[in-house]
Design an enzyme around this catalytic site. Sequence first.
Site, PDB file in Angstrom:
ATOM      1  N   HIS A  94       0.819  -1.213   0.000  1.00 24.40           N
ATOM      2  CA  HIS A  94       0.000   0.000   0.000  1.00 24.40           C
ATOM      3  C   HIS A  94       0.848   1.256   0.000  1.00 24.40           C
ATOM      4  O   HIS A  94       2.038   1.218   0.328  1.00 24.40           O
ATOM      5  CB  HIS A  94      -0.987   0.036   1.180  1.00 24.40           C
ATOM      6  N   HIS A 123       3.902   7.073   3.755  1.00 24.05           N
ATOM      7  CA  HIS A 123       4.827   5.946   3.624  1.00 24.05           C
ATOM      8  C   HIS A 123       4.398   5.017   2.495  1.00 24.05           C
ATOM      9  O   HIS A 123       3.274   5.088   2.020  1.00 24.05           O
ATOM     10  CB  HIS A 123       4.977   5.170   4.945  1.00 24.05           C
ATOM     11  N   GLU A 127       7.493   0.924   5.190  1.00 21.93           N
ATOM     12  CA  GLU A 127       6.919  -0.123   6.046  1.00 21.93           C
ATOM     13  C   GLU A 127       7.161  -1.457   5.348  1.00 21.93           C
ATOM     14  O   GLU A 127       7.025  -1.560   4.120  1.00 21.93           O
ATOM     15  CB  GLU A 127       5.409   0.132   6.198  1.00 21.93           C
TER      16      GLU A 127
HETATM   17  C1  MCA Z   1      -1.619   0.713  10.669  1.00 25.92           C
HETATM   18  C2  MCA Z   1      -0.944   0.994   9.429  1.00 25.92           C
HETATM   19  C3  MCA Z   1      -0.638  -0.245   8.565  1.00 25.92           C
HETATM   20  O1  MCA Z   1      -0.426  -0.043   7.385  1.00 25.92           O
HETATM   21  O2  MCA Z   1      -0.690  -1.379   9.100  1.00 25.92           O
HETATM   22  C4  MCA Z   1       0.197   1.962   9.413  1.00 25.92           C
HETATM   23  O3  MCA Z   1       0.889   2.062   8.456  1.00 25.92           O
HETATM   24  S1  MCA Z   1       0.400   2.960  10.771  1.00 25.92           S
HETATM   25  C5  MCA Z   1       1.409   4.273  10.203  1.00 25.92           C
HETATM   26  C6  MCA Z   1       1.841   5.159  11.278  1.00 25.92           C
HETATM   27  N1  MCA Z   1       2.982   4.568  11.997  1.00 25.92           N
HETATM   28  C7  MCA Z   1       4.230   5.011  11.834  1.00 25.92           C
HETATM   29  O4  MCA Z   1       4.476   5.947  11.080  1.00 25.92           O
HETATM   30  C8  MCA Z   1       5.293   4.336  12.682  1.00 25.92           C
HETATM   31  C9  MCA Z   1       6.680   4.720  12.331  1.00 25.92           C
HETATM   32  N2  MCA Z   1       6.900   6.153  12.381  1.00 25.92           N
HETATM   33  C10 MCA Z   1       7.732   6.741  13.277  1.00 25.92           C
HETATM   34  O5  MCA Z   1       8.364   6.092  14.100  1.00 25.92           O
HETATM   35  C11 MCA Z   1       7.857   8.235  13.222  1.00 25.92           C
HETATM   36  O6  MCA Z   1       6.675   8.797  12.629  1.00 25.92           O
HETATM   37  C12 MCA Z   1       9.104   8.733  12.461  1.00 25.92           C
HETATM   38  C13 MCA Z   1      10.363   8.273  13.169  1.00 25.92           C
HETATM   39  C14 MCA Z   1       9.093   8.288  11.002  1.00 25.92           C
HETATM   40  C15 MCA Z   1       9.039  10.274  12.446  1.00 25.92           C
HETATM   41  O7  MCA Z   1       9.032  10.741  13.746  1.00 25.92           O
HETATM   42  P1  MCA Z   1       8.596  12.237  14.075  1.00 25.92           P
HETATM   43  O8  MCA Z   1       7.203  12.472  13.608  1.00 25.92           O
HETATM   44  O9  MCA Z   1       8.942  12.460  15.519  1.00 25.92           O
HETATM   45  O10 MCA Z   1       9.399  13.085  13.112  1.00 25.92           O
HETATM   46  P2  MCA Z   1      10.669  14.001  13.230  1.00 25.92           P
HETATM   47  O11 MCA Z   1      10.131  15.367  13.139  1.00 25.92           O
HETATM   48  O12 MCA Z   1      11.571  13.634  14.356  1.00 25.92           O
HETATM   49  O13 MCA Z   1      11.320  13.595  11.864  1.00 25.92           O
HETATM   50  C16 MCA Z   1      12.675  13.365  11.640  1.00 25.92           C
HETATM   51  C17 MCA Z   1      12.918  13.634  10.165  1.00 25.92           C
HETATM   52  O14 MCA Z   1      12.193  12.669   9.391  1.00 25.92           O
HETATM   53  C18 MCA Z   1      11.291  13.324   8.509  1.00 25.92           C
HETATM   54  N3  MCA Z   1      10.050  12.551   8.415  1.00 25.92           N
HETATM   55  C19 MCA Z   1       9.172  12.310   9.412  1.00 25.92           C
HETATM   56  N4  MCA Z   1       8.158  11.575   8.969  1.00 25.92           N
HETATM   57  C20 MCA Z   1       8.391  11.341   7.648  1.00 25.92           C
HETATM   58  C21 MCA Z   1       7.696  10.649   6.637  1.00 25.92           C
HETATM   59  N5  MCA Z   1       6.547  10.057   6.877  1.00 25.92           N
HETATM   60  N6  MCA Z   1       8.226  10.612   5.394  1.00 25.92           N
HETATM   61  C22 MCA Z   1       9.414  11.231   5.125  1.00 25.92           C
HETATM   62  N7  MCA Z   1      10.130  11.917   6.059  1.00 25.92           N
HETATM   63  C23 MCA Z   1       9.616  11.969   7.303  1.00 25.92           C
HETATM   64  C24 MCA Z   1      11.048  14.689   9.131  1.00 25.92           C
HETATM   65  O15 MCA Z   1      10.672  15.617   8.159  1.00 25.92           O
HETATM   66  C25 MCA Z   1      12.397  15.001   9.725  1.00 25.92           C
HETATM   67  O16 MCA Z   1      13.262  15.459   8.718  1.00 25.92           O
HETATM   68  P3  MCA Z   1      14.117  16.800   8.868  1.00 25.92           P
HETATM   69  O17 MCA Z   1      14.946  16.563  10.111  1.00 25.92           O
HETATM   70  O18 MCA Z   1      14.924  16.858   7.615  1.00 25.92           O
HETATM   71  O19 MCA Z   1      13.098  17.879   9.021  1.00 25.92           O
HETATM   72 CO    CO Z   2       0.949   1.331   6.477  1.00 23.88          CO
END
Ligand code: MCA
Ligand code: CO
Length: 134
Positions: A7, A79, A130
Amino acid sequence: MIGRLNHVAIAVPDLEAATIIYRETLGAKVSPPQDEPENGVTVVFVELDNTKIELLHPLGENSPIEGFLKKNASGGIHHVCYEVEDIIAARDRLKSKGARILGDGEPKIGAHKKPVLFLHPKDFSGTLVELEQV
Ligand SMILES: C[C@H](C(=O)O)C(=O)SCCNC(=O)CCNC(=O)[C@H](O)C(C)(C)COP(=O)(O)OP(=O)(O)OC[C@H]1O[C@@H](n2cnc3c(N)ncnc32)[C@H](O)[C@@H]1OP(=O)(O)O
Ligand SMILES: [Co+2]
């Protein structure tokens, strides 16, 4: 190692409005919203012939998409999810190549009730990745 595109997820500020765009404007098959408290999101699934789109909205405190929506107020691609056959083998291979696995490094159960892991966007050309074991 990676297989099919499972996805593409789009974070949206207004789930109802995004649902209408996909159902009415784009004419897609769209599911009702599903709460995923373990993942901090509410998800709407858009079924396409060859893959899915997931519309994500924050759920609860400290949603992982909260920060993204603050930076992207109109929403945006959050993502991509690739399928793997063995998520532990995939994780260990990625770790050995220096990629950062997010969270505690252990797979969680995703919206499709299958094990998932997330990889740091800075290690993958600025895209949050992911992996889902199918
Ligand atoms: C249920 C379902 C499923 O499919 O099963 C899902 O997917 S659930 C989907 C939701 N779950 C998740 O997203 C889980 C994993 N995500 C995470 O652990 C976190 O969101 C993370 C670590 C990616 C980002 O953490 P955060 O929001 O605190 O962000 P920060 O501000 O610290 O971000 C650090 C740097 O990464 C960049 N950044 C953050 N998020 C994204 C993204 N989605 N895509 C691209 N870049 C990104 C920021 O711009 C920043 O860059 P710069 O420093 O250059 O500004
Ligand atoms: Co997902």
